[in-house]
Motif scaffolding. Sequence first.
Motif, PDB file in Angstrom:
ATOM      1  N   ILE A  39       0.817  -1.216   0.000  1.00 25.74           N
ATOM      2  CA  ILE A  39       0.000   0.000   0.000  1.00 25.74           C
ATOM      3  C   ILE A  39       0.852   1.269   0.000  1.00 25.74           C
ATOM      4  CG2 ILE A  39      -1.485   1.388   1.518  1.00 25.74           C
ATOM      5  CD1 ILE A  39      -3.165  -1.077   1.984  1.00 25.74           C
ATOM      6  N   ASN A  40       1.943   1.258   0.734  1.00 22.40           N
ATOM      7  CA  ASN A  40       2.788   2.457   0.814  1.00 22.40           C
ATOM      8  C   ASN A  40       3.921   2.456  -0.210  1.00 22.40           C
ATOM      9  OD1 ASN A  40       1.346   3.609   3.004  1.00 22.40           O
ATOM     10  ND2 ASN A  40       2.433   2.258   4.437  1.00 22.40           N
ATOM     11  N   GLN A  41       3.914   1.492  -1.109  1.00 22.37           N
ATOM     12  CA  GLN A  41       4.967   1.438  -2.126  1.00 22.37           C
ATOM     13  C   GLN A  41       4.767   2.540  -3.158  1.00 22.37           C
ATOM     14  OE1 GLN A  41       5.014  -1.973  -4.780  1.00 22.37           O
ATOM     15  NE2 GLN A  41       7.237  -1.982  -4.801  1.00 22.37           N
ATOM     16  N   GLU A  42       5.819   3.278  -3.422  1.00 28.41           N
ATOM     17  CA  GLU A  42       5.746   4.325  -4.433  1.00 28.41           C
ATOM     18  C   GLU A  42       5.847   3.698  -5.817  1.00 28.41           C
ATOM     19  OE1 GLU A  42       7.898   8.575  -5.601  1.00 28.41           O
ATOM     20  OE2 GLU A  42       8.769   7.267  -4.071  1.00 28.41           O
ATOM     21  N   ARG A  43       4.901   3.996  -6.677  1.00 27.28           N
ATOM     22  CA  ARG A  43       4.843   3.488  -8.049  1.00 27.28           C
ATOM     23  C   ARG A  43       4.939   1.957  -8.094  1.00 27.28           C
ATOM     24  NH1 ARG A  43       5.213   8.231 -10.632  1.00 27.28           N
ATOM     25  NH2 ARG A  43       6.573   9.811  -9.737  1.00 27.28           N
ATOM     26  N   PRO A  44       3.886   1.264  -7.654  1.00 28.08           N
ATOM     27  CA  PRO A  44       3.900  -0.205  -7.705  1.00 28.08           C
ATOM     28  C   PRO A  44       3.940  -0.744  -9.129  1.00 28.08           C
ATOM     29  CG  PRO A  44       1.719   0.601  -7.121  1.00 28.08           C
ATOM     30  CD  PRO A  44       2.634   1.784  -7.080  1.00 28.08           C
ATOM     31  N   ILE A  45       3.527   0.098 -10.099  1.00 29.47           N
ATOM     32  CA  ILE A  45       3.556  -0.301 -11.502  1.00 29.47           C
ATOM     33  C   ILE A  45       4.358   0.729 -12.297  1.00 29.47           C
ATOM     34  CG2 ILE A  45       2.186  -0.870 -13.540  1.00 29.47           C
ATOM     35  CD1 ILE A  45      -0.176  -1.422 -11.750  1.00 29.47           C
ATOM     36  N   LEU A  46       5.254   0.237 -13.142  1.00 32.84           N
ATOM     37  CA  LEU A  46       5.988   1.106 -14.064  1.00 32.84           C
ATOM     38  C   LEU A  46       5.662   0.678 -15.493  1.00 32.84           C
ATOM     39  CD1 LEU A  46       9.562   1.605 -12.544  1.00 32.84           C
ATOM     40  CD2 LEU A  46       7.770   3.317 -12.830  1.00 32.84           C
ATOM     41  N   PHE A  47       5.436   1.657 -16.360  1.00 33.30           N
ATOM     42  CA  PHE A  47       5.047   1.399 -17.739  1.00 33.30           C
ATOM     43  C   PHE A  47       6.234   1.683 -18.654  1.00 33.30           C
ATOM     44  CE2 PHE A  47       1.422   2.611 -15.199  1.00 33.30           C
ATOM     45  CZ  PHE A  47       0.513   1.595 -15.476  1.00 33.30           C
ATOM     46  N   VAL A  48       6.558   0.697 -19.495  1.00 34.01           N
ATOM     47  CA  VAL A  48       7.799   0.757 -20.256  1.00 34.01           C
ATOM     48  C   VAL A  48       7.534   0.408 -21.717  1.00 34.01           C
ATOM     49  CG1 VAL A  48      10.191  -0.038 -20.384  1.00 34.01           C
ATOM     50  CG2 VAL A  48       8.997  -0.051 -18.184  1.00 34.01           C
ATOM     51  N   SER A  49       8.100   1.182 -22.624  1.00 35.77           N
ATOM     52  CA  SER A  49       8.013   0.868 -24.045  1.00 35.77           C
ATOM     53  C   SER A  49       9.100  -0.146 -24.398  1.00 35.77           C
ATOM     54  CB  SER A  49       8.177   2.128 -24.889  1.00 35.77           C
ATOM     55  OG  SER A  49       9.434   2.729 -24.630  1.00 35.77           O
ATOM     56  N   GLU A  50       8.880  -0.878 -25.477  1.00 42.30           N
ATOM     57  CA  GLU A  50       9.816  -1.941 -25.839  1.00 42.30           C
ATOM     58  C   GLU A  50      11.174  -1.405 -26.277  1.00 42.30           C
ATOM     59  OE1 GLU A  50       7.837  -4.415 -28.689  1.00 42.30           O
ATOM     60  OE2 GLU A  50       6.865  -5.618 -27.123  1.00 42.30           O
ATOM     61  N   ASP A  51      11.229  -0.178 -26.790  1.00 46.57           N
ATOM     62  CA  ASP A  51      12.524   0.363 -27.186  1.00 46.57           C
ATOM     63  C   ASP A  51      13.409   0.616 -25.971  1.00 46.57           C
ATOM     64  OD1 ASP A  51      10.869   2.419 -26.313  1.00 46.57           O
ATOM     65  OD2 ASP A  51      11.901   3.932 -27.529  1.00 46.57           O
ATOM     66  N   ILE A  52      12.800   0.818 -24.815  1.00 51.06           N
ATOM     67  CA  ILE A  52      13.563   0.953 -23.571  1.00 51.06           C
ATOM     68  C   ILE A  52      13.772  -0.413 -22.916  1.00 51.06           C
ATOM     69  CG2 ILE A  52      13.437   1.831 -21.186  1.00 51.06           C
ATOM     70  CD1 ILE A  52      12.180   4.353 -22.268  1.00 51.06           C
ATOM     71  N   ALA A  53      12.761  -1.277 -22.996  1.00 49.47           N
ATOM     72  CA  ALA A  53      12.819  -2.570 -22.300  1.00 49.47           C
ATOM     73  C   ALA A  53      13.742  -3.574 -22.966  1.00 49.47           C
ATOM     74  CB  ALA A  53      11.411  -3.155 -22.195  1.00 49.47           C
ATOM     75  N   GLY A  54      13.915  -3.475 -24.300  1.00 49.95           N
ATOM     76  CA  GLY A  54      14.728  -4.469 -24.999  1.00 49.95           C
ATOM     77  C   GLY A  54      14.075  -5.843 -24.885  1.00 49.95           C
ATOM     78  N   ASP A  55      14.832  -6.839 -24.400  1.00 52.86           N
ATOM     79  CA  ASP A  55      14.322  -8.206 -24.249  1.00 52.86           C
ATOM     80  C   ASP A  55      13.814  -8.485 -22.842  1.00 52.86           C
ATOM     81  OD1 ASP A  55      14.904  -8.840 -26.881  1.00 52.86           O
ATOM     82  OD2 ASP A  55      16.945  -9.499 -26.403  1.00 52.86           O
ATOM     83  N   PHE A  56      13.597  -7.446 -22.068  1.00 50.94           N
ATOM     84  CA  PHE A  56      13.194  -7.610 -20.671  1.00 50.94           C
ATOM     85  C   PHE A  56      11.919  -8.442 -20.536  1.00 50.94           C
ATOM     86  CE2 PHE A  56      10.757  -5.919 -16.980  1.00 50.94           C
ATOM     87  CZ  PHE A  56      11.614  -6.293 -15.962  1.00 50.94           C
ATOM     88  N   PHE A  57      10.954  -8.264 -21.453  1.00 44.32           N
ATOM     89  CA  PHE A  57       9.668  -8.951 -21.350  1.00 44.32           C
ATOM     90  C   PHE A  57       9.669 -10.322 -22.019  1.00 44.32           C
ATOM     91  CE2 PHE A  57       8.406  -4.473 -20.793  1.00 44.32           C
ATOM     92  CZ  PHE A  57       7.692  -4.575 -19.612  1.00 44.32           C
ATOM     93  N   LYS A  58      10.835 -10.782 -22.467  1.00 46.44           N
ATOM     94  CA  LYS A  58      10.958 -12.104 -23.079  1.00 46.44           C
ATOM     95  C   LYS A  58      11.744 -13.022 -22.143  1.00 46.44           C
ATOM     96  CE  LYS A  58      10.924 -10.171 -27.761  1.00 46.44           C
ATOM     97  NZ  LYS A  58      11.673 -10.015 -29.034  1.00 46.44           N
ATOM     98  N   SER A  59      11.553 -14.328 -22.320  1.00 48.33           N
ATOM     99  CA  SER A  59      12.307 -15.299 -21.531  1.00 48.33           C
ATOM    100  C   SER A  59      13.009 -16.264 -22.471  1.00 48.33           C
ATOM    101  CB  SER A  59      11.379 -16.069 -20.578  1.00 48.33           C
ATOM    102  OG  SER A  59      10.406 -16.792 -21.307  1.00 48.33           O
ATOM    103  N   GLU A  60      13.939 -17.026 -21.941  1.00 47.65           N
ATOM    104  CA  GLU A  60      14.715 -17.940 -22.770  1.00 47.65           C
ATOM    105  C   GLU A  60      13.845 -19.023 -23.403  1.00 47.65           C
ATOM    106  OE1 GLU A  60      17.967 -17.931 -23.656  1.00 47.65           O
ATOM    107  OE2 GLU A  60      17.924 -15.925 -22.790  1.00 47.65           O
ATOM    108  N   ASP A  61      12.806 -19.477 -22.683  1.00 49.02           N
ATOM    109  CA  ASP A  61      11.973 -20.562 -23.192  1.00 49.02           C
ATOM    110  C   ASP A  61      10.799 -20.049 -24.023  1.00 49.02           C
ATOM    111  OD1 ASP A  61      11.187 -19.589 -20.593  1.00 49.02           O
ATOM    112  OD2 ASP A  61       9.530 -21.014 -20.682  1.00 49.02           O
ATOM    113  N   ASP A  62      10.553 -18.731 -24.015  1.00 49.17           N
ATOM    114  CA  ASP A  62       9.440 -18.162 -24.763  1.00 49.17           C
ATOM    115  C   ASP A  62       9.822 -16.764 -25.213  1.00 49.17           C
ATOM    116  OD1 ASP A  62       7.091 -17.395 -25.882  1.00 49.17           O
ATOM    117  OD2 ASP A  62       5.883 -17.525 -24.054  1.00 49.17           O
ATOM    118  N   GLN A  63      10.027 -16.612 -26.521  1.00 48.78           N
ATOM    119  CA  GLN A  63      10.458 -15.328 -27.065  1.00 48.78           C
ATOM    120  C   GLN A  63       9.293 -14.382 -27.359  1.00 48.78           C
ATOM    121  OE1 GLN A  63      13.744 -13.955 -27.676  1.00 48.78           O
ATOM    122  NE2 GLN A  63      13.926 -15.502 -26.076  1.00 48.78           N
ATOM    123  N   THR A  64       8.061 -14.819 -27.038  1.00 46.33           N
ATOM    124  CA  THR A  64       6.908 -13.934 -27.175  1.00 46.33           C
ATOM    125  C   THR A  64       6.919 -12.901 -26.055  1.00 46.33           C
ATOM    126  OG1 THR A  64       5.605 -15.742 -28.113  1.00 46.33           O
ATOM    127  CG2 THR A  64       4.400 -13.827 -27.302  1.00 46.33           C
TER     128      THR A  64
END
Length: 321
Positions: free
Chosen positions: A105-130
């Motif tokens: 409840i007291n956490q500052e910015r519990p959600i951060l919104f990121v575009s893929e040009d900044i995230a790179g492969d952050f949202f992908k995993s080794e077993d699933d490239q989606t």
Amino acid sequence: MKHITLLLFLLLPNLASANKLTRVSIPERDLLNLEFERQAALIVERLGSGDIVGNGGGLIEQNFMSAYYNIQSAIQVCLNSYGCVDTEQERLLLREINQVYIEKINQERPILFVSEDIAGDFFKSEDDQTARIAKTGFSPETKIFVNLEEATLIANNVPAMLGILVHELGHQAGVASHSFLDQLGAKVRNLWEDNLSIYRIEMKREKLDVQLFASELNYTTSKIQYTYKDETKSINPLIFNKIECRDDEIVYGFNLSNGHWDRPVQLKSRSRLRLNFWIDIYCQAIDGEIRSEQRDLSLTFNFNSFNRNRPILRTIRARIN
């Protein structure tokens, strides 16, 4: 670092493909969180302080935050509804997720919104490239990162966002299995959708959407918000300010039903839309007893309309009769 990466490759495929509830042990959790925080720190550094300050201004961000703040209501309604969850294991996990939410409840910015040009492969995993819509760590202090490009598919779908957030908070509770959390999130999402009504009206090519979640289970307070010109805002505070109970009572909540639009009133430079509901008001006495009172609610949306220009929303007024 090579040892950490190797162990992650060994752990994650097995954890992510599990069809049953699989929890991460404390040593594994520490290791996975260490790698997650390393990747997250790179994302935050790329965002820069200016982007972090402005994080959350678009329609996707507003709706995700609306879904996040409704997590507890969605969980409670699911737990109180027959057939939402099938097993005691699911019930216990929903209570754990609710506790994780409370811890944040007291956490500052519990959600951060990121575009893929900044995230790179952050949202992908080794077993699933989606690319995934969201990603988080395995403890409550971690943040939830949302992939803005993937989230465009559900920009106006708050129930879908609720399901995703239940999934991610389940990870923060220490659950590794994606399939189990997908199923649990879908059950919460489906129940929210079943109780969701959307009242839409169009004025000069601009759509006004009023979204209402209403359930009479255990005097659950209705959740109502509007979306206009890519801006989403809750109407609940406006209604609460108009509710009055007896002097020896407090306002416990309200439920809305039977919503319908009046015919629009169009003037030269102004226009007015009125949305009416039946409202059941719940008042709680000192001894805890809850009394209900049936009234009528009208929500009036006042616009400035200059010739052929698209209307500008000026004010919203609530009235209880």
